[in-house]
Scaffold this motif. Structure first.
Motif, short mmCIF file in Angstrom:
data_model
loop_
_atom_site.label_atom_id
_atom_site.label_comp_id
_atom_site.label_asym_id
_atom_site.label_seq_id
_atom_site.Cartn_x
_atom_site.Cartn_y
_atom_site.Cartn_z
N GLY A 95 68.45 12.81 30.32
CA GLY A 95 67.06 12.56 29.92
C GLY A 95 66.38 13.80 29.40
O GLY A 95 65.66 13.76 28.39
N GLU A 96 66.61 14.94 30.06
CA GLU A 96 65.98 16.17 29.61
C GLU A 96 66.55 16.63 28.26
O GLU A 96 65.81 17.13 27.42
CB GLU A 96 66.14 17.28 30.65
N ILE A 97 67.83 16.45 28.05
CA ILE A 97 68.42 16.80 26.76
C ILE A 97 67.80 15.96 25.65
O ILE A 97 67.43 16.48 24.59
CB ILE A 97 69.96 16.61 26.80
N ALA A 98 67.67 14.65 25.88
CA ALA A 98 67.07 13.76 24.87
C ALA A 98 65.62 14.17 24.59
O ALA A 98 65.19 14.24 23.43
CB ALA A 98 67.13 12.31 25.34
N ILE A 99 64.87 14.48 25.65
CA ILE A 99 63.48 14.92 25.47
C ILE A 99 63.45 16.24 24.70
O ILE A 99 62.61 16.43 23.82
CB ILE A 99 62.78 15.05 26.84
N GLY A 100 64.37 17.15 25.00
CA GLY A 100 64.40 18.43 24.31
C GLY A 100 64.63 18.29 22.81
O GLY A 100 63.98 18.95 22.00
N ILE A 101 65.55 17.40 22.43
CA ILE A 101 65.83 17.19 21.01
C ILE A 101 64.64 16.55 20.32
O ILE A 101 64.19 17.01 19.26
CB ILE A 101 67.11 16.33 20.84
N VAL A 102 64.10 15.49 20.90
CA VAL A 102 62.96 14.80 20.30
C VAL A 102 61.73 15.71 20.27
O VAL A 102 61.00 15.76 19.27
CB VAL A 102 62.67 13.48 21.05
N PHE A 103 61.51 16.46 21.36
CA PHE A 103 60.34 17.33 21.42
C PHE A 103 60.39 18.42 20.36
O PHE A 103 59.37 18.76 19.76
CB PHE A 103 60.21 17.96 22.81
N THR A 104 61.57 18.97 20.09
CA THR A 104 61.70 19.99 19.06
C THR A 104 61.28 19.45 17.70
O THR A 104 60.51 20.09 16.98
CB THR A 104 63.15 20.52 19.00
N LEU A 105 61.75 18.27 17.37
CA LEU A 105 61.36 17.65 16.10
C LEU A 105 59.87 17.32 16.08
O LEU A 105 59.18 17.55 15.07
CB LEU A 105 62.18 16.38 15.87
N PHE A 106 59.37 16.80 17.18
CA PHE A 106 57.97 16.42 17.29
C PHE A 106 57.06 17.65 17.18
O PHE A 106 56.06 17.63 16.46
CB PHE A 106 57.77 15.73 18.64
N ALA A 107 57.43 18.73 17.88
CA ALA A 107 56.63 19.96 17.84
C ALA A 107 56.63 20.55 16.44
O ALA A 107 55.60 21.01 15.94
CB ALA A 107 57.18 20.97 18.84
N PHE A 108 57.78 20.53 15.79
CA PHE A 108 57.87 21.02 14.41
C PHE A 108 56.94 20.22 13.51
O PHE A 108 56.22 20.77 12.67
CB PHE A 108 59.33 20.91 13.92
N GLY A 109 56.93 18.90 13.66
CA GLY A 109 56.04 18.04 12.87
C GLY A 109 54.58 18.33 13.13
O GLY A 109 53.76 18.35 12.20
N LEU A 110 54.21 18.56 14.41
CA LEU A 110 52.82 18.87 14.73
C LEU A 110 52.37 20.18 14.09
O LEU A 110 51.28 20.27 13.53
CB LEU A 110 52.62 18.96 16.25
N VAL A 111 53.23 21.20 14.15
CA VAL A 111 52.87 22.50 13.58
C VAL A 111 52.76 22.40 12.06
O VAL A 111 51.81 22.92 11.46
CB VAL A 111 53.89 23.58 13.99
N ILE A 112 53.70 21.70 11.41
CA ILE A 112 53.63 21.53 9.96
C ILE A 112 52.38 20.76 9.57
O ILE A 112 51.68 21.11 8.60
CB ILE A 112 54.89 20.82 9.43
N SER A 113 52.05 19.72 10.33
CA SER A 113 50.83 18.94 10.06
C SER A 113 49.59 19.81 10.20
O SER A 113 48.66 19.72 9.39
CB SER A 113 50.76 17.75 11.01
N ALA A 114 49.56 20.67 11.20
CA ALA A 114 48.41 21.57 11.39
C ALA A 114 48.30 22.55 10.23
O ALA A 114 47.19 22.84 9.75
CB ALA A 114 48.54 22.32 12.71
N ILE A 115 49.42 23.07 9.75
CA ILE A 115 49.40 24.00 8.61
C ILE A 115 48.88 23.30 7.36
O ILE A 115 48.03 23.82 6.64
CB ILE A 115 50.82 24.58 8.37
N VAL A 116 49.37 22.08 7.10
CA VAL A 116 48.93 21.33 5.91
C VAL A 116 47.44 21.02 5.98
O VAL A 116 46.72 21.21 5.00
CB VAL A 116 49.77 20.03 5.77
N LYS A 117 46.97 20.56 7.16
CA LYS A 117 45.54 20.24 7.29
C LYS A 117 44.67 21.48 7.17
O LYS A 117 43.59 21.45 6.60
CB LYS A 117 45.27 19.51 8.59
#
Length: 200
Positions: free
Chosen positions: A171-193
């Motif tokens: 479960g933690e491995i799955a969360i780690g993979i998804v969270f990395t992608l999710f965090a990357f998306g949040l940071v990119i979205s913040a930069i674009v906005k």
């Protein structure tokens, strides 16, 4: 519960009548930082005052695991709602987004560390250790195992043996993979906005 928190956050008004997201983001980041740093201190205090295998320590580990992982998910959902929501909503700044991502990461590591401490109760033999001097997890080794599992590094010096420990690690491995992608998306979205707001 997340919807209730979001409605409460949206009710925070600034002097000009708009929603003050800076205040909300600052409160969220500061609160998460306090929780992330106060948890290990409280655990060590309880472990020193009581037996490390005592019921109070195990109850604290269980409550902390559920609370920290829930707070991390809740913060991510609120941040994603702000960052990826409607265009008229005021987004969280890039600085706050990065702080939020780092703190959520720390909360996941700490929350799963408490979960592993709970799983490795006396007689469980839930983990195997490469060093012959280690037989049970303490908070430091549980945090280390949690960090290497969340980052999918997995050095192999601590390995889950029991089915419960393996399921938690998966479960933690799955969360780690998804969270990395999710965090990357949040940071990119913040930069674009942020760039879009500076152009206007």
């Amino acid at each position: 519960m997340i919807d209730l928190a979001q409605r409460q956050f949206e009710s925070v008004k600034s002097a000009d009548g708009g929603t003050d997201m800076r205040l909300v983001a600052a409160i969220m980041v500061i609160g998460m930082a306090i929780i992330a740093f106060a948890g290990p201190v409280a655990y060590k205090f309880l472990a020193a005052r009581n037996a490390a295998d005592g019921a109070i320590v195990l109850i604290y580990a269980g409550i902390s695991a559920v609370m920290l992982i829930s707070i991390a998910f809740g913060a991510l959902i609120l941040a994603a709602n702000r960052m990826l929501g409607r265009h008229e909503t005021q987004s969280i700044s890039l600085k706050r987004t990065i702080q939020l991502v780092v703190l959520v990461y720390a909360l996941f590591v700490e929350g799963f560390a408490y979960l592993y401490l709970l799983i490795d109760r006396p007689g469980a033999n839930a983990f195997a250790f490469a060093r012959s001097t280690e037989h049970r997890l303490d908070f430091g080794s549980a945090s280390y195992f949690s960090l290497t599992t969340l980052t999918t590094t997995g050095f192999g010096d601590i390995a889950p043996l029991s089915p419960t420990a393996r399921m938690a690690a998966i479960g933690e491995i799955a969360i780690g993979i998804v969270f990395t992608l999710f965090a990357f998306g949040l940071v990119i979205s913040a930069i674009v906005k942020q760039r879009a707001q500076t152009r206007v």
